[in-house]
Write a protein that holds these residues in place. Structure first.
Motif, PDB file in Angstrom:
ATOM      1  N   SER A   1       0.825  -1.206   0.000  1.00 53.10           N
ATOM      2  CA  SER A   1       0.000   0.000   0.000  1.00 53.10           C
ATOM      3  C   SER A   1       0.860   1.256   0.000  1.00 53.10           C
ATOM      4  O   SER A   1       0.600   2.214  -0.744  1.00 53.10           O
ATOM      5  N   GLU A   2       1.890   1.248   0.823  1.00 54.32           N
ATOM      6  CA  GLU A   2       2.761   2.418   0.903  1.00 54.32           C
ATOM      7  C   GLU A   2       3.597   2.568  -0.364  1.00 54.32           C
ATOM      8  O   GLU A   2       3.799   3.686  -0.868  1.00 54.32           O
TER       9      GLU A   2
ATOM     10  N   SER B   1      -0.713   1.051  10.439  1.00 60.56           N
ATOM     11  CA  SER B   1      -1.261   1.292   9.106  1.00 60.56           C
ATOM     12  C   SER B   1      -2.719   0.844   9.041  1.00 60.56           C
ATOM     13  O   SER B   1      -3.593   1.568   8.535  1.00 60.56           O
TER      14      SER B   1
ATOM     15  N   VAL C   1      -4.301   4.387   2.462  1.00 59.92           N
ATOM     16  CA  VAL C   1      -2.945   4.936   2.513  1.00 59.92           C
ATOM     17  C   VAL C   1      -2.777   6.022   1.450  1.00 59.92           C
ATOM     18  O   VAL C   1      -2.194   7.087   1.705  1.00 59.92           O
TER      19      VAL C   1
END
Length: 296
Positions: free
Chosen positions: A185-186, A264, A287
């Protein structure tokens, strides 16, 4: 004598497991909850429906539980013991806190019962096909008694060790998968920030050494938009990472990467991703939004 089987939690995973238990010829008693569809289907296939937890216990030599987590397991077990026959086995297929599992197991052994932790690996599709993985924590004697029933719904059965070890291994497994989800996701959000689209990212990763089955199901949503590519909620993911933190605390070990992954998912849940329809791959959207990114 064939064991009589009870099952509480015939939802996404439990329905397929229960169906396959019946297919192997076991008498099955189930306990319904909010979602009637899987319950009615299993009854139509020949399962009996109990009216209460105690009634389920009275009809069962082995009871499988597929519940959200340790608080629910503890509550159900407190009622199961009111009706179970001596020597009965309770099989916790949930992803539970091993600290709770060990305490509960000791209490049950003192009352003449056995608690087995048998968390699952796989998807609802694999559950329906009888191709799950079971990570089992049990003594050798109890494991040998239980295994023929587990074989009805599991393609791979791993006797991890003694009571509690199945849940410990499951949390380590989920640490890896949920850690990957947080990383993906990041990485995708950062990629968009610097001009690398999700499609270009996938072109580079897919088929490389960084590719894996979890990556492909994650990208089933992130790239292809399939919201049901991995039906495991953000809420349950956060719960599992909190259990991981509890296990690390009990062991006296720092768990900074696990805590980062937990944060997260906590961010996503606090931003609204706490419903029954928000799944692990959807973390990528939370995110991205948090960073002012529009994914392409």
């Amino acid at each position: 004598m064939t064991e009589a089987i009870g099952f509480f939690g015939v939802g996404l995973m439990g329905h397929g497991m229960a169906k396959n238990i019946m297919a192997k010829g076991y008498d099955l008693t189930i306990l319904g909850h909010r979602n009637r569809e899987p319950v009615d289907d299993l009854v139509a296939l020949g399962a009996s429906e109990a009216g209460s937890v105690v009634d389920l216990a009275k009809a069962s030599d082995i009871v499988f539980l597929c519940l959200p987590g340790s608080p629910q397991v503890e509550a159900v077990v407190s009622n199961l013991v009111k009706g179970l026959p001596d020597g009965a086995i309770i099989v916790d297929c949930s992803t539970s806190d091993p600290v709770s599992t060990l305490k509960l197991g000791e209490t049950l052994e003192g009352k003449g019962f056995h608690l087995v932790d048998a968390p699952l690996g796989g998807t609802p599709i694999q559950a329906e096909a009888g191709k799950l993985t079971a990570l089992i924590g049990a003594t050798d004697v109890v494991f040998n008694r239980l295994k023929p029933v587990v074989d009805a719904w599991a393609e791979t059965v791993v006797h991890v060790g003694g009571p509690g070890d199945g849940h410990k291994m499951k949390l380590l497994n989920n640490f890896l998968s949920l850690g990957y989800a947080a990383l993906y996701s990041e990485a995708l959000a950062l990629g968009e920030k610097v001009g690398i689209s999700t499609q270009v990212f996938d072109n580079a990763i897919r088929g490389s050494r960084m590719d894996c089955g979890f990556y492909q199901t994650f990208m089933g949503y992130a790239l292809e938009g399939n919201r049901e590519s991995h039906k495991f909620t953000l809420t349950n993911a956060l719960k599992d990472l909190r259990y991981l933190e509890s296990m690390a605390d009990a062991a006296g070990m720092a768990n900074p990467i696990g805590n980062a992954a937990k944060n997260s998912f906590a961010m996503a849940c606090s931003a609204g991703g706490d419903g029954d329809q928000d799944y692990i791959p959807h973390l990528v959207d939370f995110v991205a939004k948090r960073n002012g990114v529009t994914r392409t």
